[in-house]
Design an enzyme around this catalytic site. Structure first.
Site, PDB file in Angstrom:
ATOM      1  N   ASP A 124      -0.462 -10.754  -5.470  1.00 20.78           N
ATOM      2  CA  ASP A 124       0.114  -9.894  -4.659  1.00 20.78           C
ATOM      3  C   ASP A 124       1.760  -9.502  -5.025  1.00 20.78           C
ATOM      4  OD1 ASP A 124      -1.827 -10.519  -3.205  1.00 20.78           O
ATOM      5  OD2 ASP A 124      -0.655 -11.389  -1.426  1.00 20.78           O
ATOM      6  N   ASP A 125       2.341  -8.464  -4.506  1.00 22.78           N
ATOM      7  CA  ASP A 125       3.667  -8.020  -4.614  1.00 22.78           C
ATOM      8  C   ASP A 125       4.205  -7.221  -5.573  1.00 22.78           C
ATOM      9  OD1 ASP A 125       3.532  -9.553  -2.150  1.00 22.78           O
ATOM     10  OD2 ASP A 125       5.225 -10.978  -2.550  1.00 22.78           O
ATOM     11  N   HIS A 175      -0.935  -3.775  -0.008  1.00 21.48           N
ATOM     12  CA  HIS A 175      -0.354  -4.821   0.486  1.00 21.48           C
ATOM     13  C   HIS A 175       0.800  -4.290   1.323  1.00 21.48           C
ATOM     14  CE1 HIS A 175       0.835  -9.213   1.058  1.00 21.48           C
ATOM     15  NE2 HIS A 175       1.645  -8.992   0.043  1.00 21.48           N
ATOM     16  N   HIS A 179       5.980  -4.421   2.725  1.00 25.33           N
ATOM     17  CA  HIS A 179       5.966  -5.659   3.053  1.00 25.33           C
ATOM     18  C   HIS A 179       6.406  -6.160   4.294  1.00 25.33           C
ATOM     19  CE1 HIS A 179       5.569  -9.938   1.690  1.00 25.33           C
ATOM     20  NE2 HIS A 179       4.487  -9.556   0.901  1.00 25.33           N
ATOM     21  N   HIS A 274       1.183 -14.592  -6.918  1.00 25.33           N
ATOM     22  CA  HIS A 274       2.109 -13.253  -7.000  1.00 25.33           C
ATOM     23  C   HIS A 274       2.403 -12.921  -8.358  1.00 25.33           C
ATOM     24  CE1 HIS A 274       2.716 -14.939  -2.968  1.00 25.33           C
ATOM     25  NE2 HIS A 274       2.904 -13.760  -2.726  1.00 25.33           N
TER      26      HIS A 274
HETATM   27 ZN    ZN Z   1       3.429 -10.131  -0.248  1.00 22.95          ZN
END
Ligand code: ZN
Length: 340
Positions: A124-125, A175, A179, A274
């Protein structure tokens, strides 16, 4: 002196005989193995190996001629893995996202599709400089695949990195745009939808192609309204089985230990990490080696069809970004060194 010379000659003679025997016995089978691995897709490879076994190989020439006589197989798009001990991908599954299925036992227990020791790697991210390219390199070294959930804003900052993720054959979902916690009391239903749609449109803008209809809520904060909205958009929701908590880790060792300890308990599952995090990028080479040694097998989740982003969000995003006209000019046309 004479004895020593005699011994040397005898040794050289023996080495030549051994080499000749090895070459005669090994080379036809080596030829067969390479031809089967490079030219055939997995199913055909099995058939080729099975049928090749009982065929007697009287001479090298005949065996080679028999292989060449087979109809040519079209070249395969994927290159063979250069690492014979790689973690690899044991199974590819295609996901029909109709109705918005949920994955990951932390929230959804209906779809139990992984067998013992099967894992799904998710990140993620991103995309983010240094860390995402490092994660990509490790995954490539291990010939394995993952699912990425980039943040929309980050995708607009580093589209060139996100393009590398897709080019390497990984699945890319989204995502949200910024955020945001979609389960927050401050967030109304429309704002939550905007976060979701703008996130997907930003990923599409960065890639120049539609993303997979795969979504992960920031902080795994599932709001009931957003869950049903994603269902209406036929977007699969990814929770996880193993949360690495890598963003809290002080170093790479903590990331490795956290994943392996939790995985030992669950025995299988979707692992949340991540690619944005430095410690995760640093941990990944050792972590993937340890997963391989522990007998874990990677399952790659692919979407059956790409997401149809909404035109209004695609257009709004281009407008929002307010790109200046000069940005289309090459850099050396705009910036000239006059003194050094
Ligand atoms: Zn995240």
């Amino acid at each position: 002196m004479r004895n020593a010379l005699g011994l040397m000659l005898a040794s050289v003679g023996a080495a030549v005989v051994i080499a000749a025997v090895w070459f005669w016995t090994a080379s036809p089978r080596a030829d067969l193995a390479v031809a089967a691995t490079v030219s055939a897709p997995p199913a055909e490879r099995l058939a080729a190996t099975a049928s090749a076994k009982p065929v007697p190989i009287p001479e090298d020439v005949d065996a080679t001629a028999a292989i060449l006589a087979k109809p040519p197989v079209p070249p395969q798009p994927k290159t063979a893995c250069a690492n014979p001990d790689a973690l690899g991908v044991s199974r590819v599954v295609e996901i029909d996202t109709m109705g918005g299925p949920g994955f990951g036992f932390a929230h959804f227990k209906q779809l139990d599709f992984l067998t013992d020791k099967e894992i799904v790697l998710t990140f993620d991210d991103g995309p983010w400089p240094v860390n995402t390219p490092s994660v990509l390199k490790t995954l490539a070294d291990e010939c394995t695949k993952a699912v990425f959930f980039p943040i929309g804003k980050h995708a607009t900052y580093h589209p060139e990195i996100l393009k590398q993720v897709v080019a390497a054959g990984h699945s890319v979902g989204a995502h949200t745009w910024s955020h945001a916690n979609l389960n927050s009391k401050k967030m109304n239903e429309q704002q939550a939808r905007d976060e979701i749609e703008k996130g997907f449109s930003a990923v599409k803008l960065a890639l120049g192609a539609a993303p997979s209809p795969f979504f992960r809520f920031p902080q795994l904060q599932h709001s009931p309204a957003a869950v049903s909205y994603l269902g209406s958009r036929n977007v699969a929701i990814f929770s996880c089985d193993v949360d690495s908590f890598d963003f809290k880790a002080k170093d790479a060792t903590q990331v490795i230990n956290s994943v392996l300890t939790k995985l030992e308990k669950s025995g299988k599952g979707i692992i949340l990490m991540h690619d944005f995090q430095k410690h995760t990028a640093e941990a990944l080479p050792v972590l993937l080696r340890r997963l391989k040694a522990g007998g874990y097998k990677v399952v790659h989740m692919k979407a059956k069809a790409p997401l149809q982003t909404l035109a209004e969000y695609d257009e709004a995003l281009v407008k929002d970004m307010k790109l200046p006209v000069a940005s289309t000019r090459p850099v050396n046309n705009v910036v000239q060194t006059v003194t050094e």
